[in-house]
Motif scaffolding. Sequence first.
Motif, short mmCIF file in Angstrom:
data_model
loop_
_atom_site.label_atom_id
_atom_site.label_comp_id
_atom_site.label_asym_id
_atom_site.label_seq_id
_atom_site.Cartn_x
_atom_site.Cartn_y
_atom_site.Cartn_z
N ASN A 1 0.83 -1.21 0.00
CA ASN A 1 0.00 0.00 0.00
C ASN A 1 0.86 1.26 0.00
O ASN A 1 0.55 2.23 -0.70
CB ASN A 1 -0.94 0.00 1.22
CG ASN A 1 -2.02 -1.05 1.12
OD1 ASN A 1 -2.29 -1.60 0.05
ND2 ASN A 1 -2.64 -1.35 2.25
N VAL A 2 1.93 1.25 0.79
CA VAL A 2 2.83 2.42 0.83
C VAL A 2 3.49 2.59 -0.53
O VAL A 2 3.55 3.70 -1.07
CB VAL A 2 3.88 2.26 1.95
CG1 VAL A 2 4.98 3.31 1.83
CG2 VAL A 2 3.22 2.33 3.32
N ASN A 3 3.98 1.50 -1.09
CA ASN A 3 4.64 1.54 -2.39
C ASN A 3 3.69 2.08 -3.47
O ASN A 3 4.06 2.94 -4.27
CB ASN A 3 5.14 0.14 -2.75
CG ASN A 3 6.20 0.15 -3.81
OD1 ASN A 3 6.44 1.15 -4.47
ND2 ASN A 3 6.84 -0.98 -3.98
N ASN B 1 3.29 17.83 -1.02
CA ASN B 1 2.57 17.82 0.26
C ASN B 1 1.38 16.88 0.29
O ASN B 1 1.06 16.31 1.33
CB ASN B 1 2.13 19.24 0.62
CG ASN B 1 3.29 20.10 1.03
OD1 ASN B 1 4.33 19.59 1.46
ND2 ASN B 1 3.13 21.40 0.90
N GLU B 2 0.69 16.73 -0.84
CA GLU B 2 -0.50 15.88 -0.87
C GLU B 2 -0.17 14.44 -0.47
O GLU B 2 -0.87 13.83 0.35
CB GLU B 2 -1.14 15.92 -2.26
CG GLU B 2 -2.42 15.13 -2.35
CD GLU B 2 -3.02 15.15 -3.75
OE1 GLU B 2 -3.88 14.30 -4.02
OE2 GLU B 2 -2.63 16.00 -4.58
N LEU B 3 0.91 13.89 -1.01
CA LEU B 3 1.30 12.52 -0.68
C LEU B 3 1.75 12.42 0.77
O LEU B 3 1.43 11.45 1.46
CB LEU B 3 2.41 12.03 -1.61
CG LEU B 3 2.98 10.64 -1.30
CD1 LEU B 3 1.89 9.57 -1.34
CD2 LEU B 3 4.10 10.30 -2.25
N LEU B 4 2.48 13.42 1.25
CA LEU B 4 2.93 13.40 2.64
C LEU B 4 1.75 13.34 3.60
O LEU B 4 1.75 12.56 4.56
CB LEU B 4 3.79 14.62 2.95
CG LEU B 4 5.10 14.75 2.19
CD1 LEU B 4 5.80 16.04 2.57
CD2 LEU B 4 5.98 13.55 2.41
N GLU B 5 0.75 14.15 3.35
CA GLU B 5 -0.44 14.16 4.20
C GLU B 5 -1.17 12.83 4.12
O GLU B 5 -1.63 12.30 5.14
CB GLU B 5 -1.37 15.31 3.80
CG GLU B 5 -0.82 16.67 4.15
CD GLU B 5 -1.66 17.82 3.60
OE1 GLU B 5 -2.78 17.56 3.11
OE2 GLU B 5 -1.18 18.96 3.66
N GLN B 6 -1.28 12.26 2.92
CA GLN B 6 -1.96 10.97 2.75
C GLN B 6 -1.22 9.88 3.53
O GLN B 6 -1.85 9.11 4.25
CB GLN B 6 -2.03 10.60 1.27
CG GLN B 6 -2.64 9.23 1.03
CD GLN B 6 -2.56 8.79 -0.42
OE1 GLN B 6 -2.31 9.58 -1.32
NE2 GLN B 6 -2.75 7.51 -0.65
N LEU B 7 0.10 9.80 3.37
CA LEU B 7 0.87 8.78 4.09
C LEU B 7 0.75 8.96 5.60
O LEU B 7 0.56 7.99 6.34
CB LEU B 7 2.34 8.83 3.66
CG LEU B 7 2.67 8.31 2.27
CD1 LEU B 7 4.11 8.62 1.91
CD2 LEU B 7 2.39 6.81 2.18
N ASN C 1 -1.62 10.40 7.40
CA ASN C 1 -2.96 10.03 7.89
C ASN C 1 -3.19 8.53 7.83
O ASN C 1 -3.78 7.95 8.75
CB ASN C 1 -4.03 10.77 7.09
CG ASN C 1 -4.04 12.25 7.37
OD1 ASN C 1 -3.64 12.70 8.43
ND2 ASN C 1 -4.48 13.03 6.40
N THR C 2 -2.76 7.90 6.77
CA THR C 2 -2.99 6.47 6.60
C THR C 2 -2.18 5.64 7.59
O THR C 2 -2.70 4.74 8.24
CB THR C 2 -2.65 6.03 5.16
OG1 THR C 2 -3.44 6.79 4.25
CG2 THR C 2 -2.90 4.55 4.95
N LEU C 3 -0.90 5.96 7.73
CA LEU C 3 -0.02 5.14 8.57
C LEU C 3 -0.34 5.26 10.05
O LEU C 3 -0.13 4.31 10.80
CB LEU C 3 1.45 5.49 8.30
CG LEU C 3 1.94 5.08 6.91
CD1 LEU C 3 3.34 5.62 6.66
CD2 LEU C 3 1.91 3.57 6.76
N LYS C 4 -0.84 6.42 10.48
CA LYS C 4 -1.12 6.55 11.91
C LYS C 4 -2.32 5.71 12.35
O LYS C 4 -2.45 5.41 13.53
CB LYS C 4 -1.25 8.02 12.32
CG LYS C 4 -2.57 8.67 12.11
CD LYS C 4 -2.59 10.03 12.77
CE LYS C 4 -2.60 11.10 11.72
NZ LYS C 4 -2.74 12.43 12.23
N ILE C 5 -3.17 5.28 11.42
CA ILE C 5 -4.33 4.45 11.80
C ILE C 5 -4.22 3.01 11.28
O ILE C 5 -5.13 2.23 11.46
CB ILE C 5 -5.65 5.07 11.31
CG1 ILE C 5 -5.68 5.19 9.79
CG2 ILE C 5 -5.89 6.41 11.97
CD1 ILE C 5 -7.03 5.57 9.22
N THR C 6 -3.10 2.66 10.65
CA THR C 6 -2.94 1.33 10.08
C THR C 6 -2.51 0.33 11.15
O THR C 6 -1.48 0.53 11.80
CB THR C 6 -1.90 1.35 8.94
OG1 THR C 6 -2.34 2.26 7.93
CG2 THR C 6 -1.70 -0.02 8.33
#
Length: 144
Positions: free
Chosen positions: A28-30, A71-77, A79-84
């Motif tokens: 998913n990160v990749n 910045n868009e990708l940084l924010e997405q990563l 937000n996603t990683l903190k709840i994964t």
Amino acid sequence: MATARLYDLTLMLDPNAPDDRHREILGNVNSAIEDKGKLVGQHDWGMRRLAFEIDHRADAAYHLFQFEAGNELLEQLENTLKITDGVLRHRIIKVKPGTPPPPTPRPEPPRGARAPEDPGGAVAARAAADAPPPAPTEEETPDE
């Protein structure tokens, strides 16, 4: 992608999570990086000892992603990683131009092995902590 900068993403994955879950998280990160940025490098540093326990875990599977993004990708990563589930910790840092590539991690000593500069280990420190306090000297006793 004029505002793209180079970043390092360090992931520490739960060692108790199944290997399939690790592969899913890494995939998913990749995918997210390749969709909105450019993957520069990916390093699997394997199972490493943590400096302190996180969620009662002494070890974690370390992975490093190097990528260019906005910045868009940084924010997405973020937000996603903190709840994964399965991600113990993650950190994204901006890499300064001219920074050398990441080093290959040193192999870890086997569990229970003492570092050369620690001849007494924790046992001596524990024994000193458990020893009774010294008796007060004549100078320290209060006059009556």
